[in-house]
Design a protein around this motif. Structure first.
Motif, PDB file in Angstrom:
ATOM      1  N   LYS A 274      -0.669 -68.932   6.135  1.00 34.26           N
ATOM      2  CA  LYS A 274       0.405 -67.944   6.547  1.00 34.26           C
ATOM      3  C   LYS A 274       1.267 -68.371   7.547  1.00 34.26           C
ATOM      4  O   LYS A 274       2.356 -67.946   7.472  1.00 34.26           O
ATOM      5  CB  LYS A 274      -0.654 -66.631   7.304  1.00 34.26           C
ATOM      6  CG  LYS A 274      -1.651 -65.963   6.047  1.00 34.26           C
ATOM      7  CD  LYS A 274      -2.464 -64.884   6.791  1.00 34.26           C
ATOM      8  CE  LYS A 274      -3.465 -65.246   7.875  1.00 34.26           C
ATOM      9  NZ  LYS A 274      -4.323 -66.237   7.822  1.00 34.26           N
ATOM     10  N   SER A 275       0.752 -68.924   8.513  1.00 30.02           N
ATOM     11  CA  SER A 275       1.659 -69.298   9.573  1.00 30.02           C
ATOM     12  C   SER A 275       2.606 -70.293   8.961  1.00 30.02           C
ATOM     13  O   SER A 275       3.882 -70.543   9.247  1.00 30.02           O
ATOM     14  CB  SER A 275       0.935 -69.870  10.909  1.00 30.02           C
ATOM     15  OG  SER A 275       0.218 -68.968  11.321  1.00 30.02           O
ATOM     16  N   THR A 276       1.983 -71.319   8.113  1.00 32.46           N
ATOM     17  CA  THR A 276       2.885 -72.396   7.679  1.00 32.46           C
ATOM     18  C   THR A 276       4.035 -71.495   6.571  1.00 32.46           C
ATOM     19  O   THR A 276       4.940 -72.089   6.773  1.00 32.46           O
ATOM     20  CB  THR A 276       2.010 -73.354   6.710  1.00 32.46           C
ATOM     21  OG1 THR A 276       1.026 -73.878   7.714  1.00 32.46           O
ATOM     22  CG2 THR A 276       2.746 -74.486   6.212  1.00 32.46           C
TER      23      THR A 276
ATOM     24  N   LEU B   1       6.800 -61.812  12.402  1.00 34.19           N
ATOM     25  CA  LEU B   1       5.798 -61.841  13.506  1.00 34.19           C
ATOM     26  C   LEU B   1       4.265 -62.179  12.901  1.00 34.19           C
ATOM     27  O   LEU B   1       3.717 -61.795  12.077  1.00 34.19           O
ATOM     28  CB  LEU B   1       5.867 -60.209  13.736  1.00 34.19           C
ATOM     29  CG  LEU B   1       6.857 -59.523  14.008  1.00 34.19           C
ATOM     30  CD1 LEU B   1       6.857 -58.023  14.071  1.00 34.19           C
ATOM     31  CD2 LEU B   1       7.719 -60.104  15.256  1.00 34.19           C
ATOM     32  N   ASP B   2       4.152 -63.351  13.803  1.00 29.05           N
ATOM     33  CA  ASP B   2       2.639 -63.793  13.218  1.00 29.05           C
ATOM     34  C   ASP B   2       1.658 -63.474  14.262  1.00 29.05           C
ATOM     35  O   ASP B   2       1.590 -63.781  15.435  1.00 29.05           O
ATOM     36  CB  ASP B   2       3.000 -65.413  13.422  1.00 29.05           C
ATOM     37  CG  ASP B   2       1.945 -66.114  12.680  1.00 29.05           C
ATOM     38  OD1 ASP B   2       0.797 -65.624  12.404  1.00 29.05           O
ATOM     39  OD2 ASP B   2       1.644 -67.678  12.615  1.00 29.05           O
ATOM     40  N   GLU B   3       0.832 -62.594  13.769  1.00 28.57           N
ATOM     41  CA  GLU B   3      -0.156 -61.796  14.798  1.00 28.57           C
ATOM     42  C   GLU B   3       0.410 -61.259  16.080  1.00 28.57           C
ATOM     43  O   GLU B   3      -0.071 -61.651  17.109  1.00 28.57           O
ATOM     44  CB  GLU B   3      -1.363 -63.043  15.194  1.00 28.57           C
ATOM     45  CG  GLU B   3      -2.025 -63.337  13.846  1.00 28.57           C
ATOM     46  CD  GLU B   3      -3.016 -62.528  13.226  1.00 28.57           C
ATOM     47  OE1 GLU B   3      -3.213 -61.606  13.796  1.00 28.57           O
ATOM     48  OE2 GLU B   3      -3.670 -62.851  12.395  1.00 28.57           O
TER      49      GLU B   3
ATOM     50  N   PHE C  22       5.937 -66.691  16.952  1.00 29.71           N
ATOM     51  CA  PHE C  22       5.079 -67.743  16.910  1.00 29.71           C
ATOM     52  C   PHE C  22       3.692 -67.242  17.143  1.00 29.71           C
ATOM     53  O   PHE C  22       3.334 -66.227  18.185  1.00 29.71           O
ATOM     54  CB  PHE C  22       5.174 -68.798  17.372  1.00 29.71           C
ATOM     55  CG  PHE C  22       6.224 -69.787  17.038  1.00 29.71           C
ATOM     56  CD1 PHE C  22       6.436 -69.942  15.594  1.00 29.71           C
ATOM     57  CD2 PHE C  22       7.171 -70.484  17.758  1.00 29.71           C
ATOM     58  CE1 PHE C  22       7.619 -70.863  15.067  1.00 29.71           C
ATOM     59  CE2 PHE C  22       8.457 -71.145  17.320  1.00 29.71           C
ATOM     60  CZ  PHE C  22       8.274 -71.339  15.963  1.00 29.71           C
ATOM     61  N   GLN C  23       2.605 -67.585  16.481  1.00 30.86           N
ATOM     62  CA  GLN C  23       1.201 -67.083  16.759  1.00 30.86           C
ATOM     63  C   GLN C  23       0.784 -67.383  18.139  1.00 30.86           C
ATOM     64  O   GLN C  23       0.137 -66.763  19.064  1.00 30.86           O
ATOM     65  CB  GLN C  23       0.205 -67.534  15.880  1.00 30.86           C
ATOM     66  CG  GLN C  23      -1.187 -67.012  15.611  1.00 30.86           C
ATOM     67  CD  GLN C  23      -1.883 -67.588  14.666  1.00 30.86           C
ATOM     68  OE1 GLN C  23      -1.451 -68.267  13.738  1.00 30.86           O
ATOM     69  NE2 GLN C  23      -3.090 -67.185  14.458  1.00 30.86           N
ATOM     70  N   ASN C  24       1.248 -68.598  18.753  1.00 31.20           N
ATOM     71  CA  ASN C  24       0.948 -69.198  20.067  1.00 31.20           C
ATOM     72  C   ASN C  24       2.264 -69.109  20.739  1.00 31.20           C
ATOM     73  O   ASN C  24       3.008 -69.998  20.585  1.00 31.20           O
ATOM     74  CB  ASN C  24       0.320 -70.637  19.959  1.00 31.20           C
ATOM     75  CG  ASN C  24       0.004 -71.159  21.069  1.00 31.20           C
ATOM     76  OD1 ASN C  24       0.323 -70.715  22.329  1.00 31.20           O
ATOM     77  ND2 ASN C  24      -0.902 -72.177  21.109  1.00 31.20           N
TER      78      ASN C  24
HETATM   79 MG   LIG Z   1      -1.829 -68.603  11.506  1.00 28.43          MG
END
Ligand SMILES: [Mg+2]
Ligand SMILES: Nc1ncnc2c1ncn2[C@@H]1O[C@H](COP(=O)(O)OP(=O)(O)OP(=O)(O)O)[C@@H](O)[C@H]1O
Length: 248
Positions: free
Chosen positions: A50-52, A167-169, A90-92
């Motif tokens: 997903k993030s990729t 939007l990642d998480e 980003f998720q992070n």
């Molecule tokens: Mg992810």
């Protein structure tokens, strides 16, 4: 949101034979898709890609083979188009933040879009006020909690008012009032949104959903239909214990 830029409520993603191999491992495998949506939810197990995929759609990573277009643009090769076209959370947050204070971080993107330093700061203060965080302007980001950093990143992306927000998480680590605030903001956001989440209740406003499984498309279609099928399958898999299996 900047009133002088035309907004389109929907966005179009076109993937054609998209493959991505990272460190000799296929992470995205032969994705074909031509989708128009306003709110796209993306689900899938940990490590499903997903993030990729979010990074590839945003033009931050080039596909190994195949093509990806957002609203007709190849954003990896057209960084100028990418600025107005897409904003990614980003998720992070530690992968996103580059400045010492909240105001500088939120103003940065507006500067990239061509605003003078003064205008960018004014725009950033406006965004902070919209999120009821005017008092955060001078705060050193290093002193913020992880959830607060996440919100700073979201405000920085929102300030740029891209046509599509990825939007990642976005709700991960946010407290209940901040989540509610963010939901309200997203409901008002006039552009398209790609929302990656592990929490199905966060995706109940998605007209379209994409389910990834081991780097492939497991299902794509109407939000409720995909969500139901995904939850059924996750419940089935949850009854087994495969947590110790590394993906092959
Ligand atoms: Mg992810
Ligand atoms: N830079 C990289 N080099 C090698 N492998 C990578 C790299 N980035 C991601 N991967 C691998 O690609 C796969 C997909 O990762 P990704 O982060 O896209 O998954 P995800 O669906 O976002 O997972 P999660 O739900 O845990 O956030 C994982 O197996 C991961 O280990």
């Amino acid at each position: 949101m900047t009133p002088d830029r035309p907004k389109e409520a929907s966005a179009r993603i076109a993937l054609d034979g998209l493959c991505l191999t990272l460190e000799a491992r296929p992470v995205l495998r032969d994705l074909d898709l031509d989708l128009r949506f306003r709110r796209l939810g993306v689900v899938g197990r940990n490590g499903s890609g997903k993030s990729t995929l979010a990074r590839v759609i945003a033009g931050l990573v080039a596909p190994t083979t195949g093509t990806v277009r957002l609203n007709g643009h190849d954003l990896y090769n057209d960084r100028r188009a990418a600025l107005g076209e897409v904003g990614i959370l980003f998720q992070n947050p530690d992968h996103q933040i580059i400045f010492p204070t909240v105001l500088e971080e939120v103003a940065f993107g507006l500067g990239q879009l061509g605003s003078s330093k003064r205008k960018a700061e004014a725009g950033a203060r406006e965004t902070l006020a919209r999120f009821d965080k005017a008092g955060w302007a001078e705060a050193p980001i290093s002193a913020l909690s992880q959830g607060q950093k996440h919100l700073v990143c979201l405000m920085a992306v929102a300030a740029m008012a891209p046509r599509t927000l990825i939007l990642d998480e976005p709700f991960a680590g946010l407290d209940i009032p901040t989540r509610a605030q963010l939901r309200r903001y997203l409901a008002l956001f006039p552009g398209a949104v790609i929302h990656i989440s592990h929490a199905p209740e966060d995706l109940d406003d998605c007209d379209t959903m994409l389910w990834l499984d081991k780097g492939r498309i497991a299902m794509v279609g109407a939000g409720a239909e995909v969500n139901d099928a995904y939850l059924d399958e996750m419940a089935r898999q949850g009854a087994r214990d495969d947590i110790s299996d590394l993906p092959g």
